[in-house]
Design a protein around this motif. Structure first.
Motif, short mmCIF file in Angstrom:
data_model
loop_
_atom_site.label_atom_id
_atom_site.label_comp_id
_atom_site.label_asym_id
_atom_site.label_seq_id
_atom_site.Cartn_x
_atom_site.Cartn_y
_atom_site.Cartn_z
N GLY A 235 0.77 -1.24 0.00
CA GLY A 235 0.00 0.00 0.00
C GLY A 235 0.79 1.28 0.00
O GLY A 235 0.24 2.34 0.32
N GLN B 59 -3.34 -4.88 4.84
CA GLN B 59 -4.44 -4.13 4.25
C GLN B 59 -5.77 -4.78 4.59
O GLN B 59 -5.92 -6.01 4.51
N VAL C 3 -4.58 0.63 5.19
CA VAL C 3 -4.35 0.67 3.74
C VAL C 3 -2.89 0.45 3.38
O VAL C 3 -2.58 0.15 2.23
#
Length: 221
Positions: A36, A151, A170
């Protein structure tokens, strides 16, 4: 966590979440590769300003970006992360005037919210919470397993107003402490996000600190 004041700015040097204890124990297994990173970078809209050299410390733009006029700051007081079995008290922390260090709570069971940045009510910017990974005297810290987050994992931050706010992970990234993009993680602008920081990577027994920082970015769920 070492922070040095420079005018209206503070500089974060050397360690995050591990410099208020004399010695540390080794940091278990290493995290998987970063996930991410692009998404975390896209949450910040400001163009980073050049940081100081590693020898002189890196700049943290704690005053960059403006909070809404008259907005009440809501400090996080409790953080729950089910995926890694964390339930921790969050204390508002700042800079130790004597040592110029970021005052992460000395108890490894507690974590610290950087009170010079946004609170949970913010509609923009990075809410920074840092904690110890471990301590030779106290054992595993609240963020010992932070490197295991992935995530989609969720967490809940409860504010001083009693409201519980949910976040979704994230990104999880690992940086050498001299290369972490501090302007991004301490910014008051960009999309609202929660930034969790601890130490990681190899432990340097001579320097008594970890080489790296683990950074987890989460957004409102």
């Amino acid at each position: 966590m070492t922070v040095r004041n420079r005018g209206a700015l503070a500089a974060l040097a050397a360690g995050v979440a591990a410099l208020t204890v004399a010695t540390l124990v080794a940091c278990g297994s290493q995290p998987a590769e970063d996930v991410g990173a692009d998404e975390a970078a896209n949450l910040a809209t400001a163009t980073p300003t050049p940081s100081a050299s590693a020898a002189g410390g890196q700049s943290v733009p704690v005053t960059a970006g403006e909070l809404p006029a008259g907005a009440e700051i809501v400090p996080p007081v409790r953080l729950v992360i089910p995926a890694i079995d964390v339930t921790a008290t969050v204390n508002a922390v700042g800079i130790n005037k004597r040592t110029n260090e970021f005052e992460v709570p000395p108890s490894v069971d507690e974590i610290g919210w950087y009170r010079y940045g946004p609170g949970l009510e913010t509609t923009a910017g990075s809410i920074v919470i840092a904690g110890h990974v471990d301590s030779a005297q106290q054992g595993k810290g609240a963020f010992f397993r932070l490197r295991e987050l992935d995530q989609g994992d969720t967490l809940t931050a409860t504010g001083g107003d009693g409201k519980a706010r949910k976040y979704r992970v994230v990104a999880r990234e690992e940086y050498a402490k001299t290369k972490i993009p501090l302007d991004r993680y301490f910014a008051r602008d960009g999309k609202p996000r929660l930034t969790l920081i601890t130490c990681g990577g190899p432990f340097d027994a001579k320097a008594r600190k970890y080489r790296d920082n683990i950074v987890v970015t989460a957004v409102p769920a």
